[in-house]
Design a protein around this motif. Structure first.
Motif, PDB file in Angstrom:
ATOM      1  N   LYS A   9      63.870 -48.084 -10.717  1.00 14.98           N
ATOM      2  CA  LYS A   9      62.571 -47.721 -10.164  1.00 14.98           C
ATOM      3  C   LYS A   9      62.173 -46.350 -10.698  1.00 14.98           C
ATOM      4  O   LYS A   9      62.934 -45.398 -10.610  1.00 14.98           O
ATOM      5  N   PHE A  10      60.993 -46.296 -11.275  1.00 16.78           N
ATOM      6  CA  PHE A  10      60.464 -45.044 -11.806  1.00 16.78           C
ATOM      7  C   PHE A  10      59.130 -44.769 -11.138  1.00 16.78           C
ATOM      8  O   PHE A  10      58.297 -45.656 -11.011  1.00 16.78           O
ATOM      9  N   GLY A  11      58.924 -43.545 -10.716  1.00 19.49           N
ATOM     10  CA  GLY A  11      57.660 -43.171 -10.098  1.00 19.49           C
ATOM     11  C   GLY A  11      57.507 -41.671 -10.088  1.00 19.49           C
ATOM     12  O   GLY A  11      58.408 -40.928 -10.471  1.00 19.49           O
ATOM     13  N   GLY A  12      56.351 -41.219  -9.668  1.00 18.98           N
ATOM     14  CA  GLY A  12      56.091 -39.785  -9.562  1.00 18.98           C
ATOM     15  C   GLY A  12      56.200 -39.089 -10.899  1.00 18.98           C
ATOM     16  O   GLY A  12      55.666 -39.544 -11.896  1.00 18.98           O
ATOM     17  N   THR A  13      56.948 -38.007 -10.921  1.00 13.80           N
ATOM     18  CA  THR A  13      57.044 -37.214 -12.146  1.00 13.80           C
ATOM     19  C   THR A  13      57.806 -37.930 -13.252  1.00 13.80           C
ATOM     20  O   THR A  13      57.664 -37.566 -14.410  1.00 13.80           O
ATOM     21  N   SER A  14      58.573 -38.965 -12.939  1.00 11.57           N
ATOM     22  CA  SER A  14      59.303 -39.681 -13.996  1.00 11.57           C
ATOM     23  C   SER A  14      58.375 -40.546 -14.849  1.00 11.57           C
ATOM     24  O   SER A  14      58.791 -41.054 -15.891  1.00 11.57           O
ATOM     25  N   LEU A  22      58.440 -42.493 -22.095  1.00 13.14           N
ATOM     26  CA  LEU A  22      59.401 -42.774 -23.158  1.00 13.14           C
ATOM     27  C   LEU A  22      60.831 -42.547 -22.682  1.00 13.14           C
ATOM     28  O   LEU A  22      61.737 -43.319 -23.029  1.00 13.14           O
ATOM     29  N   ARG A  23      61.049 -41.511 -21.887  1.00 10.11           N
ATOM     30  CA  ARG A  23      62.379 -41.253 -21.340  1.00 10.11           C
ATOM     31  C   ARG A  23      62.807 -42.400 -20.425  1.00 10.11           C
ATOM     32  O   ARG A  23      63.950 -42.876 -20.494  1.00 10.11           O
ATOM     33  N   ALA A  24      61.903 -42.869 -19.579  1.00 10.85           N
ATOM     34  CA  ALA A  24      62.218 -43.996 -18.691  1.00 10.85           C
ATOM     35  C   ALA A  24      62.516 -45.251 -19.514  1.00 10.85           C
ATOM     36  O   ALA A  24      63.469 -45.983 -19.220  1.00 10.85           O
ATOM     37  N   ALA A  25      61.721 -45.490 -20.553  1.00  6.87           N
ATOM     38  CA  ALA A  25      61.951 -46.651 -21.418  1.00  6.87           C
ATOM     39  C   ALA A  25      63.308 -46.558 -22.092  1.00  6.87           C
ATOM     40  O   ALA A  25      64.013 -47.565 -22.239  1.00  6.87           O
TER      41      ALA A  25
END
Length: 80
Positions: A9-14, A22-25
């Motif tokens: 799960k990614f949200g907010g500042t991520s 790109l970092r999340a990917a």
């Protein structure tokens, strides 16, 4: 669907900007690449983006204003 499920799960500042996306990917790609058995099921959840003003806060405030039938406030919040 069989196999092991992994939820990211990614949200907010991520997910606040392209670099963060790109970092999340990259994190998800690494997890996919590490699945040597092919049993892993990946689920990615992306919630409201970070920033100013906070998107989640705007949505919640909009819902509250709409519930109170504060049309002008709703329109002002959604215009941000």
């Amino acid at each position: 669907l069989g196999g092991v499920w992994e939820v990211h799960k990614f949200g907010g500042t991520s997910v606040a900007n392209a670099e963060c996306f790109l970092r999340a990917a990259s994190i998800v790609e690494e997890q996919i690449a590490s699945d040597v058995t092919g049993d892993k099921q990946i689920c990615v959840v992306v919630s409201a983006m970070g920033g100013k003003p906070k998107v989640t806060d705007l949505l919640l405030d909009s819902v509250k204003a709409a519930a109170n039938r504060e049309e002008e406030k709703v329109n002002a919040l959604l215009a941000l």
